[in-house]
Design a protein around this motif. Sequence first.
Motif, PDB file in Angstrom:
ATOM      1  N   PHE A 267      12.491   6.095  13.134  1.00 57.05           N
ATOM      2  CA  PHE A 267      13.173   7.385  12.961  1.00 57.05           C
ATOM      3  C   PHE A 267      12.167   8.525  12.882  1.00 57.05           C
ATOM      4  O   PHE A 267      12.245   9.503  13.628  1.00 57.05           O
ATOM      5  N   VAL A 268      11.212   8.401  11.964  1.00 53.56           N
ATOM      6  CA  VAL A 268      10.274   9.501  11.742  1.00 53.56           C
ATOM      7  C   VAL A 268       9.387   9.689  12.968  1.00 53.56           C
ATOM      8  O   VAL A 268       8.915  10.794  13.232  1.00 53.56           O
ATOM      9  N   GLY A 269       9.220   8.599  13.750  1.00 52.54           N
ATOM     10  CA  GLY A 269       8.414   8.692  14.967  1.00 52.54           C
ATOM     11  C   GLY A 269       8.906   9.764  15.927  1.00 52.54           C
ATOM     12  O   GLY A 269       8.144  10.250  16.769  1.00 52.54           O
ATOM     13  N   PHE A 270      10.187  10.147  15.804  1.00 52.22           N
ATOM     14  CA  PHE A 270      10.712  11.198  16.666  1.00 52.22           C
ATOM     15  C   PHE A 270      10.358  12.597  16.153  1.00 52.22           C
ATOM     16  O   PHE A 270      10.605  13.584  16.849  1.00 52.22           O
ATOM     17  N   GLY A 271       9.812  12.685  14.936  1.00 52.83           N
ATOM     18  CA  GLY A 271       9.571  14.004  14.356  1.00 52.83           C
ATOM     19  C   GLY A 271       8.099  14.356  14.211  1.00 52.83           C
ATOM     20  O   GLY A 271       7.753  15.212  13.417  1.00 52.83           O
ATOM     21  N   VAL A 272       7.236  13.667  14.957  1.00 53.24           N
ATOM     22  CA  VAL A 272       5.799  13.896  14.748  1.00 53.24           C
ATOM     23  C   VAL A 272       5.065  14.258  16.025  1.00 53.24           C
ATOM     24  O   VAL A 272       3.855  14.395  16.015  1.00 53.24           O
TER      25      VAL A 272
ATOM     26  N   MET B 252      -0.615  18.333  19.552  1.00 53.94           N
ATOM     27  CA  MET B 252      -0.742  19.664  20.139  1.00 53.94           C
ATOM     28  C   MET B 252      -1.260  20.689  19.136  1.00 53.94           C
ATOM     29  O   MET B 252      -1.036  21.883  19.312  1.00 53.94           O
ATOM     30  N   PHE B 253      -1.953  20.232  18.081  1.00 52.64           N
ATOM     31  CA  PHE B 253      -2.434  21.169  17.054  1.00 52.64           C
ATOM     32  C   PHE B 253      -3.327  22.251  17.658  1.00 52.64           C
ATOM     33  O   PHE B 253      -3.322  23.394  17.210  1.00 52.64           O
ATOM     34  N   THR B 254      -4.106  21.884  18.688  1.00 53.21           N
ATOM     35  CA  THR B 254      -5.000  22.882  19.273  1.00 53.21           C
ATOM     36  C   THR B 254      -4.280  23.781  20.265  1.00 53.21           C
ATOM     37  O   THR B 254      -4.872  24.678  20.838  1.00 53.21           O
ATOM     38  N   GLY B 255      -2.975  23.541  20.469  1.00 47.59           N
ATOM     39  CA  GLY B 255      -2.231  24.339  21.443  1.00 47.59           C
ATOM     40  C   GLY B 255      -1.801  25.692  20.918  1.00 47.59           C
ATOM     41  O   GLY B 255      -1.272  26.510  21.669  1.00 47.59           O
ATOM     42  N   GLY B 256      -1.964  25.924  19.612  1.00 44.45           N
ATOM     43  CA  GLY B 256      -1.601  27.221  19.077  1.00 44.45           C
ATOM     44  C   GLY B 256      -0.119  27.365  18.794  1.00 44.45           C
ATOM     45  O   GLY B 256       0.533  28.307  19.244  1.00 44.45           O
TER      46      GLY B 256
ATOM     47  N   GLY C 165       1.103  27.652  15.736  1.00 40.34           N
ATOM     48  CA  GLY C 165       1.290  28.432  14.514  1.00 40.34           C
ATOM     49  C   GLY C 165       1.258  27.553  13.291  1.00 40.34           C
ATOM     50  O   GLY C 165       1.510  26.347  13.366  1.00 40.34           O
ATOM     51  N   PRO C 166       0.950  28.140  12.121  1.00 38.71           N
ATOM     52  CA  PRO C 166       0.741  27.353  10.905  1.00 38.71           C
ATOM     53  C   PRO C 166       1.994  26.615  10.431  1.00 38.71           C
ATOM     54  O   PRO C 166       1.904  25.512   9.904  1.00 38.71           O
ATOM     55  N   LEU C 167       3.184  27.197  10.628  1.00 40.32           N
ATOM     56  CA  LEU C 167       4.398  26.552  10.122  1.00 40.32           C
ATOM     57  C   LEU C 167       4.643  25.226  10.843  1.00 40.32           C
ATOM     58  O   LEU C 167       4.814  24.173  10.215  1.00 40.32           O
ATOM     59  N   ALA C 168       4.620  25.280  12.185  1.00 45.38           N
ATOM     60  CA  ALA C 168       4.848  24.065  12.965  1.00 45.38           C
ATOM     61  C   ALA C 168       3.743  23.058  12.688  1.00 45.38           C
ATOM     62  O   ALA C 168       4.008  21.863  12.486  1.00 45.38           O
ATOM     63  N   ASP C 169       2.497  23.530  12.632  1.00 46.60           N
ATOM     64  CA  ASP C 169       1.387  22.616  12.367  1.00 46.60           C
ATOM     65  C   ASP C 169       1.586  21.888  11.041  1.00 46.60           C
ATOM     66  O   ASP C 169       1.409  20.672  10.945  1.00 46.60           O
ATOM     67  N   SER C 170       1.997  22.642  10.005  1.00 42.68           N
ATOM     68  CA  SER C 170       2.168  22.018   8.691  1.00 42.68           C
ATOM     69  C   SER C 170       3.286  20.991   8.720  1.00 42.68           C
ATOM     70  O   SER C 170       3.153  19.884   8.196  1.00 42.68           O
ATOM     71  N   ALA C 171       4.427  21.365   9.341  1.00 38.42           N
ATOM     72  CA  ALA C 171       5.569  20.451   9.360  1.00 38.42           C
ATOM     73  C   ALA C 171       5.199  19.145  10.051  1.00 38.42           C
ATOM     74  O   ALA C 171       5.475  18.049   9.538  1.00 38.42           O
TER      75      ALA C 171
ATOM     76  N   PRO D 267      -4.438  19.182  10.395  1.00 39.62           N
ATOM     77  CA  PRO D 267      -4.815  20.115  11.473  1.00 39.62           C
ATOM     78  C   PRO D 267      -6.248  20.619  11.394  1.00 39.62           C
ATOM     79  O   PRO D 267      -6.923  20.674  12.434  1.00 39.62           O
ATOM     80  N   PRO D 268      -6.782  20.982  10.211  1.00 33.00           N
ATOM     81  CA  PRO D 268      -8.165  21.492  10.213  1.00 33.00           C
ATOM     82  C   PRO D 268      -9.155  20.471  10.741  1.00 33.00           C
ATOM     83  O   PRO D 268     -10.052  20.810  11.513  1.00 33.00           O
ATOM     84  N   LEU D 269      -8.973  19.191  10.356  1.00 35.97           N
ATOM     85  CA  LEU D 269      -9.888  18.172  10.849  1.00 35.97           C
ATOM     86  C   LEU D 269      -9.650  17.935  12.335  1.00 35.97           C
ATOM     87  O   LEU D 269     -10.580  17.804  13.119  1.00 35.97           O
ATOM     88  N   ASP D 270      -8.346  17.931  12.713  1.00 37.76           N
ATOM     89  CA  ASP D 270      -8.017  17.679  14.113  1.00 37.76           C
ATOM     90  C   ASP D 270      -8.647  18.728  15.023  1.00 37.76           C
ATOM     91  O   ASP D 270      -9.129  18.414  16.103  1.00 37.76           O
ATOM     92  N   LEU D 271      -8.656  19.990  14.562  1.00 36.71           N
ATOM     93  CA  LEU D 271      -9.243  21.051  15.393  1.00 36.71           C
ATOM     94  C   LEU D 271     -10.711  20.763  15.672  1.00 36.71           C
ATOM     95  O   LEU D 271     -11.241  21.115  16.714  1.00 36.71           O
ATOM     96  N   GLN D 272     -11.399  20.115  14.712  1.00 36.96           N
ATOM     97  CA  GLN D 272     -12.820  19.833  14.890  1.00 36.96           C
ATOM     98  C   GLN D 272     -13.054  18.686  15.864  1.00 36.96           C
ATOM     99  O   GLN D 272     -13.963  18.749  16.680  1.00 36.96           O
ATOM    100  N   VAL D 273     -12.261  17.634  15.748  1.00 33.08           N
ATOM    101  CA  VAL D 273     -12.576  16.427  16.523  1.00 33.08           C
ATOM    102  C   VAL D 273     -11.658  16.243  17.718  1.00 33.08           C
ATOM    103  O   VAL D 273     -11.771  15.262  18.439  1.00 33.08           O
TER     104      VAL D 273
END
Lengths: 214, 621
Positions: B300-305, B310-314, B316-322, B379-385
Amino acid sequence: MADAALPHDHHDAHGHDDHGHGHLVENNFLGLPNLKLAMWAFLGSECMFFGSLIAVYFFYHGLSIDGPLPADVFSVTVTSISTFVLLASSFTMAMAVDNMKTGKVQAAKLFLLSTAFLGLIFVGFQVYEFQHFWLDKGLALQTSLFASSFYVMTGTHGTHVTVGIIWLLMVWSFIHRGKIKAGNYLPVEVAGLYWHFVDIVWIIIFTFVYLLEF
Amino acid sequence: MASIADLPQSEAPIQHMVRPAKVGITSWLTTVDHKKIAIMYGVAATFYFLLGGLEALIFRAQLSVSNAGLISGETYNALVTMHATTMVFMAVMPMAASLSNLLIPLMIGARDVAFPRLNAFSLWMFIAGSLVLNASFLFGAPSAGWFGYAPLTGNDYSGIGVDFWALGLVLLATSSMSAGVNFVVTVFNLRAPGMTLMRVPVMVWMLTVIQFLLAFSFPPVAVGLILLIFDRFFGTTFYLVSMGGDPQLWQHLFWLFGHPEVYVLILPSMGVVSEVLPVFSRKPLFGQTFVIFSGIFIGFVGFGVWAHHMFTGGMGPLADSAFSIATMIIAIPTGVKIFNWLGTIWGGKIRFTVAMMFATSFIPLFTIGGLSGVMLASPPLDLQVHDSYFVVAHFHYVLVGGAIIGLFSGMYYWYPKFTGRLMSERLGKIHFWLFVIGLNLTFFPQHFLGNWGMPRRIYTYPPDAGWDAVNMLCTIGALIMAAGTGVLIYNMVISAVRGEKAGRDPWDASTLEWLTASPPAPHNFDFTPVVLSERPLWDHKHTPGMQIEEPTQPEVIHMPAPSWKPLWVSLAVVGFVLGLLLTRFNFYGDANPDVWVGYGIMIFSGLMIPVTIYRWIDEPC
């Protein structure tokens, strides 16, 4: 093993005696014949499919750089008529299922043909609409994001209606040849599920794509 | 206590309605038997596993030293694209399809799947899709990455290879969606009497979850591919940036499929481990219900992640956090399972067969991949690697250390049910050590390469980057893995001929597939077993009063007849696709491609689709 669309005796592995272990053997039949359960699962898959297509349309709504806009090309009057025709076909479809249930095979056949005919009129309207938009209004498939997403979305729906028409004619043919007998209404009902689904998708498209422009 | 020899054997002739099986190649082309279909999926998957591995070896050789000139950048991109596409869609998924086909009917006490001919159709669609995809090598393989990001896949940047890629994937999607619907119905409607949902084996539960994922996650990517096909063939503007198209549209449609797909790849292995660990620890699975619900929750949750890709796609912070939080939540049911498996082994009487060795090594290897996954969910770590070798290390630990290792365990465990013979344990142990050592040697150092800044998808690197030694280590590891795979193939082939006869129940197991002969008769069971617990065969052998009893009246068994119809429908569909592909070819060297040949074939095949379907339905089954 019932297979495909003609389960004369849909699988009944659930009437076995319980070998004296009654308290441990519960009835595990979920209540839907194989074919109908498969249809529901398929329609769930179709929800994701049309959901994605409609989402694409709205993702690009208002982002077209060039070409006519939705309000420039849509005619609510014309599309209302074709929508009404498709809605009416859902009524005749329901009547076909009902008549098949009560054993009125001739009436069921007639209603199946009427449903297919109404579906054909709907597709005819869509063909007219497409050529009108394209030739008269200058909205070709390649003109803009709106054109691409509108044509592919409604075209996919039209393809589904066409598939539904062929499906209904096949069911009609099997009843006509006596392969589906009176009382075996499952194949008609399952075709009906698909038909109603395609109809509901159109109601969503008509409401959100056409009506909300005005 | 009853032993396996006391299993009720029908001496009296059973009232069969099994149609006479045709022999030779025809028997395979017309089969609707889930066990034969399972074998065909398995053989194809093994072949593509080798092909995908070969592709990897070639580009690993290119990467072993700096400034290597073995292959060009374009070839490198094509090999990487085809390696991933092959491994995901043509190796791991059909291996899961093979296990689904063999095990779902046998483990729930059914005679076949709900729609046997549809099952054959799924197989032919898979074969067709995989052939179309690999045919691209003849005309310039796709090189846009397995995720085919727009606008790289557009006409401006990619040649005809992407047409093969997109249409091949559409065929594979058709295969997976029809199989998904088929197996969902099978599990819910064809369970033997007494097999309530909570008595269904964990393996079947995990396979059922992936069927739902297949049925519901493939449509978005099918839409994405249809849009791509329209863009490439008919000039629509979906992914054209110059017309206002947004490249993120493809990313959303692709990953809305792509992330559930990750669970499609890993859940079968979780199922395998949940069957193998209890049998070789002589203990029931610890917290079976918890494991089942954890699997469903992951689905179930696999559909919501999906957008964590796409964290580096820009976004926005709300979508990234969710999406970050949703991704971390998945670690909970996964962790639950890991502790349940550990609890199963704890205090057990362990037999270290090869299947058990792979199953136990699955736990730490998958956990390594899972932990780096939780890191990447931030997201912060993902942006780096992002797009570095750290990510490569992460998903190879999950997919090789997790999915492949788990499937190897299942292969050794269920091989006797496929063939009637055991695989060699001695060769299996050589395979195990070579593969596990090679795997860690290849992928563990890539964590460091990523942190040192080595990006993905570069075909070479300068000597002063300092990555030479570690890359050479990775290549040596890949060669060791390849050697291990060679031993596996030798073992599979030699054991099919010379392996020890397995008998019904070589592992003293607890699930229904071991109740019947190895390999099972076409009708699977001489009588429908009545299930009294979640471990029916174990209780039959070891618990007084819980024997599986033979009914006094022999059953009438109706088996579906072999059929050509699934193959005809598949050929009509393939004809349509090939016709479309032909419109891209230019036979006479004119300015324009000869589209009418293609359109002619499309119209003919398109008309044949309803005709063949009509004949299919008309055929008695």
